[in-house]
Write a protein that holds these residues in place. Structure first.
Motif, short mmCIF file in Angstrom:
data_model
loop_
_atom_site.label_atom_id
_atom_site.label_comp_id
_atom_site.label_asym_id
_atom_site.label_seq_id
_atom_site.Cartn_x
_atom_site.Cartn_y
_atom_site.Cartn_z
N ARG A 8 0.83 -1.21 0.00
CA ARG A 8 0.00 0.00 0.00
C ARG A 8 0.87 1.25 0.00
O ARG A 8 0.59 2.22 -0.72
N THR A 10 3.90 1.46 -1.19
CA THR A 10 4.51 1.53 -2.52
C THR A 10 3.54 2.14 -3.52
O THR A 10 3.92 2.98 -4.34
N TYR A 11 2.28 1.70 -3.47
CA TYR A 11 1.27 2.26 -4.38
C TYR A 11 1.08 3.75 -4.13
O TYR A 11 0.93 4.53 -5.08
N ASP A 12 1.09 4.16 -2.88
CA ASP A 12 0.97 5.60 -2.57
C ASP A 12 2.14 6.38 -3.18
O ASP A 12 1.94 7.46 -3.75
N LEU A 15 1.68 6.68 -6.90
CA LEU A 15 0.65 7.67 -7.22
C LEU A 15 1.19 9.10 -7.11
O LEU A 15 0.80 9.97 -7.90
N SER A 24 -2.39 5.81 -13.01
CA SER A 24 -2.94 6.16 -11.70
C SER A 24 -4.20 5.36 -11.39
O SER A 24 -4.39 4.91 -10.25
N ILE A 27 -3.16 1.81 -10.45
CA ILE A 27 -2.51 1.80 -9.14
C ILE A 27 -3.53 2.02 -8.03
O ILE A 27 -3.47 1.38 -6.97
N ARG A 28 -4.51 2.88 -8.26
CA ARG A 28 -5.58 3.09 -7.25
C ARG A 28 -6.37 1.80 -7.03
O ARG A 28 -6.70 1.45 -5.89
N LEU A 30 -5.28 -1.29 -7.50
CA LEU A 30 -4.42 -2.23 -6.78
C LEU A 30 -4.31 -1.84 -5.30
O LEU A 30 -4.30 -2.70 -4.42
N ARG A 31 -4.23 -0.55 -5.04
CA ARG A 31 -4.15 -0.07 -3.65
C ARG A 31 -5.42 -0.41 -2.89
O ARG A 31 -5.36 -0.89 -1.75
N GLU A 34 -5.41 -4.05 -2.01
CA GLU A 34 -4.54 -4.33 -0.87
C GLU A 34 -5.21 -3.98 0.45
O GLU A 34 -5.07 -4.69 1.44
#
Length: 66
Positions: A8, A10-12, A15, A24, A27-28, A30-31, A34
């Motif tokens: 999480r 890493t995703y932040d 982004l 984006s 990735i949102r 995937l976040r 998670e």
């Protein structure tokens, strides 16, 4: 549960760096996934704790081995 928190984070970070809306959006998604996994693992751990606290657990029940 630590891997989910690390993912999480890493995703932040991705982004923050991304300016491409398509990247984006992925990735949102995937976040968010998670976050849900983290919540479900926490719920599963609580269920296991409750089951282990019960008196009649099959793997510790001597009557089960007869």
């Amino acid at each position: 549960m630590a891997p989910e928190q690390k993912a999480r984070l890493t995703y932040d970070n991705i982004l923050r760096l991304s300016d491409d809306p398509d990247v984006s959006n992925v990735i949102r998604f995937l976040r968010e996934r998670e976050i849900v996994h983290f919540q479900r693992f926490g719920e599963a751990i609580e269920l296991v704790k409750q089951k282990l606290d019960q008196k009649n657990v099959y793997f510790t029940n001597p009557a089960f081995d007869k």
